[in-house]
Design a protein around this motif. Structure first.
Motif, PDB file in Angstrom:
ATOM      1  N   ALA A 152     -39.962  38.551  36.709  1.00  0.00           N
ATOM      2  CA  ALA A 152     -39.098  37.719  35.789  1.00  0.00           C
ATOM      3  C   ALA A 152     -39.796  37.872  34.349  1.00  0.00           C
ATOM      4  CB  ALA A 152     -39.020  36.435  36.468  1.00  0.00           C
ATOM      5  N   ASN A 153     -38.890  37.983  33.220  1.00  0.00           N
ATOM      6  CA  ASN A 153     -39.475  37.591  31.914  1.00  0.00           C
ATOM      7  C   ASN A 153     -39.108  36.060  31.656  1.00  0.00           C
ATOM      8  OD1 ASN A 153     -36.732  37.748  30.896  1.00  0.00           O
ATOM      9  ND2 ASN A 153     -37.044  39.679  30.623  1.00  0.00           N
ATOM     10  N   LYS A 154     -39.633  35.628  30.182  1.00  0.00           N
ATOM     11  CA  LYS A 154     -39.486  34.303  29.937  1.00  0.00           C
ATOM     12  C   LYS A 154     -37.954  33.963  29.549  1.00  0.00           C
ATOM     13  CE  LYS A 154     -43.943  34.147  27.560  1.00  0.00           C
ATOM     14  NZ  LYS A 154     -44.819  33.772  26.560  1.00  0.00           N
ATOM     15  N   ILE A 155     -37.222  34.908  29.170  1.00  0.00           N
ATOM     16  CA  ILE A 155     -35.694  34.579  28.923  1.00  0.00           C
ATOM     17  C   ILE A 155     -34.981  34.280  30.132  1.00  0.00           C
ATOM     18  CG2 ILE A 155     -33.931  35.534  27.919  1.00  0.00           C
ATOM     19  CD1 ILE A 155     -35.385  37.127  26.234  1.00  0.00           C
ATOM     20  N   GLU A 156     -35.327  35.084  31.232  1.00  0.00           N
ATOM     21  CA  GLU A 156     -34.721  35.104  32.249  1.00  0.00           C
ATOM     22  C   GLU A 156     -35.160  33.717  33.076  1.00  0.00           C
ATOM     23  OE1 GLU A 156     -34.296  39.691  33.980  1.00  0.00           O
ATOM     24  OE2 GLU A 156     -36.021  38.564  34.527  1.00  0.00           O
ATOM     25  N   ILE A 157     -36.353  33.323  33.065  1.00  0.00           N
ATOM     26  CA  ILE A 157     -36.713  31.912  33.427  1.00  0.00           C
ATOM     27  C   ILE A 157     -36.190  30.807  32.922  1.00  0.00           C
ATOM     28  CG2 ILE A 157     -39.014  30.674  33.948  1.00  0.00           C
ATOM     29  CD1 ILE A 157     -40.668  33.200  34.160  1.00  0.00           C
ATOM     30  N   ALA A 158     -36.087  30.920  31.595  1.00  0.00           N
ATOM     31  CA  ALA A 158     -35.293  29.784  30.950  1.00  0.00           C
ATOM     32  C   ALA A 158     -33.882  29.769  31.325  1.00  0.00           C
ATOM     33  CB  ALA A 158     -35.461  30.043  29.294  1.00  0.00           C
ATOM     34  N   LYS A 159     -33.226  30.997  31.371  1.00  0.00           N
ATOM     35  CA  LYS A 159     -31.790  30.703  31.844  1.00  0.00           C
ATOM     36  C   LYS A 159     -31.790  30.263  33.124  1.00  0.00           C
ATOM     37  CE  LYS A 159     -30.049  34.178  28.554  1.00  0.00           C
ATOM     38  NZ  LYS A 159     -29.591  35.460  28.573  1.00  0.00           N
ATOM     39  N   ALA A 160     -32.722  30.408  33.948  1.00  0.00           N
ATOM     40  CA  ALA A 160     -32.444  30.080  35.291  1.00  0.00           C
ATOM     41  C   ALA A 160     -32.905  28.520  35.639  1.00  0.00           C
ATOM     42  CB  ALA A 160     -33.518  30.928  36.183  1.00  0.00           C
ATOM     43  N   ILE A 161     -33.810  28.085  34.748  1.00  0.00           N
ATOM     44  CA  ILE A 161     -34.214  26.561  34.796  1.00  0.00           C
ATOM     45  C   ILE A 161     -32.830  26.121  34.506  1.00  0.00           C
ATOM     46  CG2 ILE A 161     -35.297  24.716  33.902  1.00  0.00           C
ATOM     47  CD1 ILE A 161     -36.879  26.275  36.008  1.00  0.00           C
ATOM     48  N   GLU A 162     -32.442  26.182  33.266  1.00  0.00           N
ATOM     49  CA  GLU A 162     -30.898  25.779  32.853  1.00  0.00           C
ATOM     50  C   GLU A 162     -29.794  25.871  34.002  1.00  0.00           C
ATOM     51  OE1 GLU A 162     -30.556  27.252  28.855  1.00  0.00           O
ATOM     52  OE2 GLU A 162     -31.978  26.238  28.036  1.00  0.00           O
ATOM     53  N   THR A 163     -29.846  26.708  34.649  1.00  0.00           N
ATOM     54  CA  THR A 163     -28.724  26.830  35.659  1.00  0.00           C
ATOM     55  C   THR A 163     -28.917  25.986  36.942  1.00  0.00           C
ATOM     56  OG1 THR A 163     -29.461  29.018  36.418  1.00  0.00           O
ATOM     57  CG2 THR A 163     -27.713  28.913  34.534  1.00  0.00           C
ATOM     58  N   VAL A 164     -30.093  25.985  37.366  1.00  0.00           N
ATOM     59  CA  VAL A 164     -30.632  25.451  38.661  1.00  0.00           C
ATOM     60  C   VAL A 164     -30.466  24.004  38.322  1.00  0.00           C
ATOM     61  CG1 VAL A 164     -32.348  24.986  40.209  1.00  0.00           C
ATOM     62  CG2 VAL A 164     -31.829  27.292  39.491  1.00  0.00           C
ATOM     63  N   PHE A 165     -31.297  23.284  37.265  1.00  0.00           N
ATOM     64  CA  PHE A 165     -31.156  21.846  36.809  1.00  0.00           C
ATOM     65  C   PHE A 165     -30.163  21.817  35.753  1.00  0.00           C
ATOM     66  CE2 PHE A 165     -35.408  23.315  38.426  1.00  0.00           C
ATOM     67  CZ  PHE A 165     -35.453  22.583  39.766  1.00  0.00           C
TER      68      PHE A 165
ATOM     69  N   GLY B 246     -28.236  20.106  32.827  1.00  0.00           N
ATOM     70  CA  GLY B 246     -28.357  18.997  31.936  1.00  0.00           C
ATOM     71  C   GLY B 246     -29.906  19.167  31.188  1.00  0.00           C
ATOM     72  N   THR B 247     -30.703  20.393  31.562  1.00  0.00           N
ATOM     73  CA  THR B 247     -31.781  20.716  30.905  1.00  0.00           C
ATOM     74  C   THR B 247     -31.740  21.310  29.924  1.00  0.00           C
ATOM     75  OG1 THR B 247     -32.298  22.422  32.613  1.00  0.00           O
ATOM     76  CG2 THR B 247     -33.271  19.848  33.069  1.00  0.00           C
ATOM     77  N   LYS B 248     -32.532  21.461  28.837  1.00  0.00           N
ATOM     78  CA  LYS B 248     -32.796  22.631  27.737  1.00  0.00           C
ATOM     79  C   LYS B 248     -34.168  22.820  27.696  1.00  0.00           C
ATOM     80  CE  LYS B 248     -28.874  20.098  25.294  1.00  0.00           C
ATOM     81  NZ  LYS B 248     -28.637  19.600  24.019  1.00  0.00           N
ATOM     82  N   VAL B 249     -34.420  24.174  27.850  1.00  0.00           N
ATOM     83  CA  VAL B 249     -35.707  24.532  27.814  1.00  0.00           C
ATOM     84  C   VAL B 249     -36.150  24.807  26.175  1.00  0.00           C
ATOM     85  CG1 VAL B 249     -37.305  26.564  28.515  1.00  0.00           C
ATOM     86  CG2 VAL B 249     -35.479  25.562  29.970  1.00  0.00           C
ATOM     87  N   ALA B 250     -37.306  24.265  25.974  1.00  0.00           N
ATOM     88  CA  ALA B 250     -37.804  24.607  24.502  1.00  0.00           C
ATOM     89  C   ALA B 250     -38.757  25.796  24.625  1.00  0.00           C
ATOM     90  CB  ALA B 250     -38.602  23.270  24.088  1.00  0.00           C
ATOM     91  N   LYS B 251     -39.638  25.890  25.520  1.00  0.00           N
ATOM     92  CA  LYS B 251     -40.443  27.326  25.694  1.00  0.00           C
ATOM     93  C   LYS B 251     -40.894  27.307  27.185  1.00  0.00           C
ATOM     94  CE  LYS B 251     -44.883  25.340  24.273  1.00  0.00           C
ATOM     95  NZ  LYS B 251     -46.210  25.619  23.204  1.00  0.00           N
TER      96      LYS B 251
ATOM     97  N   GLU C  86     -37.062  17.181  23.754  1.00  0.00           N
ATOM     98  CA  GLU C  86     -37.102  15.729  23.771  1.00  0.00           C
ATOM     99  C   GLU C  86     -35.823  15.207  24.158  1.00  0.00           C
ATOM    100  OE1 GLU C  86     -39.541  13.807  23.418  1.00  0.00           O
ATOM    101  OE2 GLU C  86     -40.788  15.547  23.195  1.00  0.00           O
ATOM    102  N   ASP C  87     -34.375  15.860  23.978  1.00  0.00           N
ATOM    103  CA  ASP C  87     -33.354  15.022  24.301  1.00  0.00           C
ATOM    104  C   ASP C  87     -32.695  15.903  25.504  1.00  0.00           C
ATOM    105  OD1 ASP C  87     -32.864  17.855  23.283  1.00  0.00           O
ATOM    106  OD2 ASP C  87     -30.789  17.160  22.425  1.00  0.00           O
ATOM    107  N   SER C  88     -33.570  16.707  26.197  1.00  0.00           N
ATOM    108  CA  SER C  88     -33.266  17.256  27.715  1.00  0.00           C
ATOM    109  C   SER C  88     -33.243  16.018  28.879  1.00  0.00           C
ATOM    110  CB  SER C  88     -34.222  18.267  28.035  1.00  0.00           C
ATOM    111  OG  SER C  88     -34.037  18.985  29.292  1.00  0.00           O
ATOM    112  N   LYS C  89     -32.392  16.489  29.757  1.00  0.00           N
ATOM    113  CA  LYS C  89     -32.618  15.483  30.795  1.00  0.00           C
ATOM    114  C   LYS C  89     -33.697  15.796  31.728  1.00  0.00           C
ATOM    115  CE  LYS C  89     -29.924  15.040  35.207  1.00  0.00           C
ATOM    116  NZ  LYS C  89     -28.550  15.387  35.830  1.00  0.00           N
ATOM    117  N   GLU C  90     -34.463  15.001  32.386  1.00  0.00           N
ATOM    118  CA  GLU C  90     -35.855  15.317  33.072  1.00  0.00           C
ATOM    119  C   GLU C  90     -35.135  15.732  34.468  1.00  0.00           C
ATOM    120  OE1 GLU C  90     -37.963  11.789  33.581  1.00  0.00           O
ATOM    121  OE2 GLU C  90     -38.538  11.656  31.596  1.00  0.00           O
ATOM    122  N   ILE C  91     -36.274  16.496  35.260  1.00  0.00           N
ATOM    123  CA  ILE C  91     -35.704  17.186  36.416  1.00  0.00           C
ATOM    124  C   ILE C  91     -36.251  16.087  37.599  1.00  0.00           C
ATOM    125  CG2 ILE C  91     -36.521  19.077  38.089  1.00  0.00           C
ATOM    126  CD1 ILE C  91     -37.201  20.798  35.763  1.00  0.00           C
ATOM    127  N   GLU C  92     -35.245  15.647  38.373  1.00  0.00           N
ATOM    128  CA  GLU C  92     -35.413  14.575  39.355  1.00  0.00           C
ATOM    129  C   GLU C  92     -36.263  14.830  40.451  1.00  0.00           C
ATOM    130  OE1 GLU C  92     -32.225  15.390  38.466  1.00  0.00           O
ATOM    131  OE2 GLU C  92     -31.776  13.959  37.269  1.00  0.00           O
TER     132      GLU C  92
END
Length: 98
Positions: free
Chosen positions: A34-47, A49-54, A86-92
């Motif tokens: 997995a590359n960084k772009i795929e990881i960022a998209k996966a985090i945003e879909t699994v959780f 309300g989250t927005k990945v900065a890096k 900063e404005d992203s929702k936290e992972i519960e």
């Protein structure tokens, strides 16, 4: 096409990774290809309300282990440290661990 569950394998829960939660840095074990772009998209879909900065990735080498006279290696794997905005929702999931 890999799904988000195929990319993010499991969270990493250690003392050091728990310290990063205060600054919205979360650590996951991810697929080796997995590359960084795929990881960022996966985090945003699994959780939602989250927005990945890096995303920072680390390839972790397998360690040498012995079982009697036999010597072998544990499998290598990939670790991702995801920083949220900063404005992203936290992972519960991680908040329940503290």
């Amino acid at each position: 096409m890999k799904t988000a569950q195929d990319i993010i394998l499991k969270p990493i829960i250690t003392e050091e990774s728990m310290m990063g939660i205060m600054v919205k840095k979360y650590t996951f074990k991810v697929a080796k290809d997995a590359n960084k772009i795929e990881i960022a998209k996966a985090i945003e879909t699994v959780f939602p309300g989250t927005k990945v900065a890096k995303v920072n990735t680390i390839n972790v080498r397998g360690r040498q282990r012995r079982q009697g006279m036999n010597v072998g290696y544990t499998p290598s794997w990939k670790k991702a440290i995801v920083t949220l905005t900063e404005d992203s929702k936290e992972i519960e999931f991680f908040n329940d661990m503290m």
